[in-house]
Design a protein around this motif. Structure first.
Motif, mmCIF file in Angstrom:
data_model
loop_
_atom_site.group_PDB
_atom_site.id
_atom_site.type_symbol
_atom_site.label_atom_id
_atom_site.label_comp_id
_atom_site.label_asym_id
_atom_site.label_seq_id
_atom_site.Cartn_x
_atom_site.Cartn_y
_atom_site.Cartn_z
ATOM 1 N N SER A 16 22.673 -7.901 29.285
ATOM 2 C CA SER A 16 21.885 -9.137 29.187
ATOM 3 C C SER A 16 20.461 -8.840 28.740
ATOM 4 O O SER A 16 19.858 -9.644 28.028
ATOM 5 C CB SER A 16 21.903 -9.921 30.499
ATOM 6 N N SER A 51 18.897 -10.465 25.440
ATOM 7 C CA SER A 51 17.695 -11.304 25.422
ATOM 8 C C SER A 51 16.727 -10.795 24.360
ATOM 9 O O SER A 51 16.084 -11.598 23.673
ATOM 10 C CB SER A 51 17.039 -11.353 26.792
ATOM 11 N N ILE A 85 18.343 -17.905 29.607
ATOM 12 C CA ILE A 85 19.393 -17.516 30.553
ATOM 13 C C ILE A 85 19.560 -16.000 30.582
ATOM 14 O O ILE A 85 19.604 -15.377 31.650
ATOM 15 C CB ILE A 85 20.729 -18.188 30.161
ATOM 16 N N PHE A 86 19.613 -15.370 29.399
ATOM 17 C CA PHE A 86 19.805 -13.918 29.346
ATOM 18 C C PHE A 86 18.646 -13.191 30.004
ATOM 19 O O PHE A 86 18.841 -12.261 30.791
ATOM 20 C CB PHE A 86 19.946 -13.446 27.895
ATOM 21 N N THR A 87 17.409 -13.641 29.686
ATOM 22 C CA THR A 87 16.240 -12.984 30.256
ATOM 23 C C THR A 87 16.224 -13.126 31.770
ATOM 24 O O THR A 87 15.961 -12.162 32.499
ATOM 25 C CB THR A 87 14.959 -13.587 29.674
ATOM 26 N N PHE A 88 16.545 -14.335 32.226
ATOM 27 C CA PHE A 88 16.543 -14.593 33.661
ATOM 28 C C PHE A 88 17.585 -13.722 34.360
ATOM 29 O O PHE A 88 17.311 -13.115 35.402
ATOM 30 C CB PHE A 88 16.823 -16.076 33.906
ATOM 31 N N SER A 89 18.791 -13.637 33.782
ATOM 32 C CA SER A 89 19.837 -12.848 34.453
ATOM 33 C C SER A 89 19.475 -11.371 34.433
ATOM 34 O O SER A 89 19.758 -10.647 35.394
ATOM 35 C CB SER A 89 21.195 -13.101 33.813
ATOM 36 N N ALA A 90 18.810 -10.902 33.350
ATOM 37 C CA ALA A 90 18.390 -9.501 33.331
ATOM 38 C C ALA A 90 17.344 -9.239 34.407
ATOM 39 O O ALA A 90 17.400 -8.223 35.108
ATOM 40 C CB ALA A 90 17.826 -9.142 31.960
ATOM 41 N N ILE A 135 16.861 -10.988 37.259
ATOM 42 C CA ILE A 135 17.432 -11.108 38.604
ATOM 43 C C ILE A 135 18.312 -9.898 38.930
ATOM 44 O O ILE A 135 18.184 -9.275 39.993
ATOM 45 C CB ILE A 135 18.252 -12.415 38.714
ATOM 46 N N SER A 136 19.200 -9.532 37.982
ATOM 47 C CA SER A 136 20.083 -8.399 38.255
ATOM 48 C C SER A 136 19.266 -7.113 38.378
ATOM 49 O O SER A 136 19.592 -6.236 39.185
ATOM 50 C CB SER A 136 21.150 -8.272 37.169
ATOM 51 N N ILE A 152 26.041 -5.664 33.992
ATOM 52 C CA ILE A 152 25.475 -6.989 33.726
ATOM 53 C C ILE A 152 24.049 -6.856 33.211
ATOM 54 O O ILE A 152 23.659 -7.488 32.245
ATOM 55 C CB ILE A 152 25.472 -7.853 35.018
ATOM 56 N N HIS A 153 23.286 -5.982 33.888
ATOM 57 C CA HIS A 153 21.847 -5.904 33.633
ATOM 58 C C HIS A 153 21.553 -5.442 32.211
ATOM 59 O O HIS A 153 20.800 -6.099 31.490
ATOM 60 C CB HIS A 153 21.229 -4.934 34.647
#
Lengths: 220, 243
Positions: free
Chosen positions: B63, B67, B102-107, B109-110, B59-60
């Motif tokens: 994403s 981003s 969204i992509f930056t945030f998920s990168a 967080i993960s 995931i990391h």
């Protein structure tokens, strides 16, 4: 061309000198900000000595940020910029005079006063030269980076908050390398100074150019 | 090249082309992410050092790539908009901002969740992480500009120039792991000397990256379609008013 430059520069300097609000605002804000640090640490001198350099850099950043708001505002509102544009005065002269004056009244006093405040905060003389050099390279960068963003937000209703929100991310690299450079100065390493100089030499070419583009766009 | 752009600068003609691409990429995104997740979560082997936590990578890493790619896309679209003044590029750039957030945030967080078991901490202030956080704030600033100025021509130029100024951050993010000694590991896929990841892990990684890429195109085209139709509706209403 040189005469025009000197003429505009003297006009800007007069604008700062006669409008005492404008010229003393940044420096006053810097002094007030500096005052917060010793007071908020509860008299812990050890801690104050450690963060003295960072606190001077932070205050320089905020003083610069707070004075960005008035950089183009007055000339934009009363139509001076439009008059310049109509009379075909080259924009790079306007932008450079604005930059020089902004640095002269916000960055320069801070650079001059910074050794004094370092002694006042940390009580030692060791990092004076390092801080002086790093601020000498760093504060013009603050003014340069703030210029296009100040021009971008001209004419927006909620200008202040947007300006602060947009500018701080772009200031972060400068403050990171600025503080690092002072810390490594005592060990004889100058790599961060070279990096800051590199950013300054790129920025002094490209950022005024972008500012000119933005200003022309906002006047049409 | 310019002629080619001219042909598709017309929103109606663009939509004619975009709607089939949207449908295809939506289906493709669903299947590649589905298969990719099966490979990533079930079939790929656990790492000999990190054990099962290595699966966060699937995931990391995609994403984070996406981003960066989204910002690159916004940057290029803004440049094209400023050069050729086609409003379509601006719509493309503006609509990809929320996706980038969204992509930056998920990168982020993960990455934080992956950092806890492997580094022992959620967050360190090293160069890669800090520059990525700055990218997040630049995305937020673009969103702020996009929302506050709405659709005035002033706001359009503000947006385009701000994304231009923010482009300085991309090379810093890419090379931060090479220039400074960071806790974040250096690039292991795109580097001189070949790939240093085994094929069993590489396959799901690329599948996930491809899936997220299709997802990006799908979401982007959906929002662009909505934007164009909304604009034509407003124009239609105004023309009714004038009559």
């Amino acid at each position: 061309m040189t005469r025009l430059f000197i003429l505009l520069l003297s006009r800007e300097v007069k604008g700062y000198l006669f409008n005492t609000n404008k010229s003393w605002f940044a420096l006053g804000f810097f002094l007030l900000c500096i005052l917060i640090f010793p007071l908020s640490l509860g008299g812990s001198e050890d801690l104050l000595k450690k963060i003295s350099i960072s606190s001077i850099w932070i205050c320089a950043l905020f003083a610069n940020l707070i004075s960005l708001e008035s950089l183009f505002k007055e000339d934009y509102k009363n139509g001076t910029l439009l008059q310049y544009h109509i009379n075909r005065i080259p924009f790079f002269i306007i932008v450079f005079t604005k930059f020089i004056c902004h640095w002269l009244f916000t960055g320069f006093p801070i650079i001059i006063l910074s050794p004094l405040f370092l002694i006042f905060l940390s009580g030692s003389y060791e990092n004076i030269l390092g801080l002086f050099y790093s601020l000498l390279i760093g504060t013009p960068l603050f003014s340069l980076i703030g210029m296009p963003i100040s021009a971008l937000t001209l004419g927006s209703a909620a200008r202040g908050p947007i300006l602060v929100f947009l500018t701080i991310p772009f200031f972060l690299p400068i403050i990171i390398f600025g503080v690092l450079s002072v810390n490594s100065f005592s060990s004889g390493s100058f790599s961060e100074y070279y990096l800051l100089c590199a950013i300054l030499s790129i920025g002094i070419i490209f950022l005024p150019y972008i500012t000119i583009k933005i200003l022309k766009e906002s006047l049409e | 090249m310019i002629k080619y752009f001219h042909k598709f600068a017309n929103p109606v003609r663009f939509l004619k082309l975009a709607i089939p691409i949207k449908k295809i990429s939506g289906i493709a995104a669903f299947f590649t992410i589905f298969i990719g997740l099966i490979f990533a979560l079930l079939l790929s082997p656990p790492d000999y050092q990190q054990k099962e936590t290595v699966r966060i990578m699937y995931i990391h890493v995609p994403s984070a790539w996406m981003s960066l790619m989204t910002y690159g896309f916004i940057f290029l679209s803004s440049v094209f908009f400023l050069i050729w003044r086609f409003p379509l590029f601006l719509i493309l750039a503006k609509e990809s901002v929320p996706i980038g957030i969204i992509f930056t945030f998920s990168a982020l967080i993960s990455g934080a969740l992956w950092g806890k078991p492997t580094w022992g901490t959620y967050w360190v202030w090293d160069a890669r992480l800090t520059s990525f956080l700055i990218l997040f704030f630049i995305f937020l600033g673009l969103k702020l500009i996009k929302d506050t100025f709405s659709n005035s021509s002033k706001g359009n130029y503000t947006f385009a120039y701000l994304s231009l100024v923010g482009g300085f951050n991309l090379p810093i993010i890419k090379f931060s792991v090479d220039w400074w000694n960071t806790l974040h590991q250096p690039a292991s896929i795109i580097r001189t000397g070949g790939i240093s990841v085994s094929n069993e892990m590489l396959a799901p990684l690329f599948l996930m990256a491809l899936g997220l890429f299709f997802l990006f195109i799908y979401i982007l085209l959906v929002s662009v379609e909505i934007n164009i139709k909304e604009k034509s509706l407003i124009n239609f209403r105004d023309s009714l008013k004038n009559n």
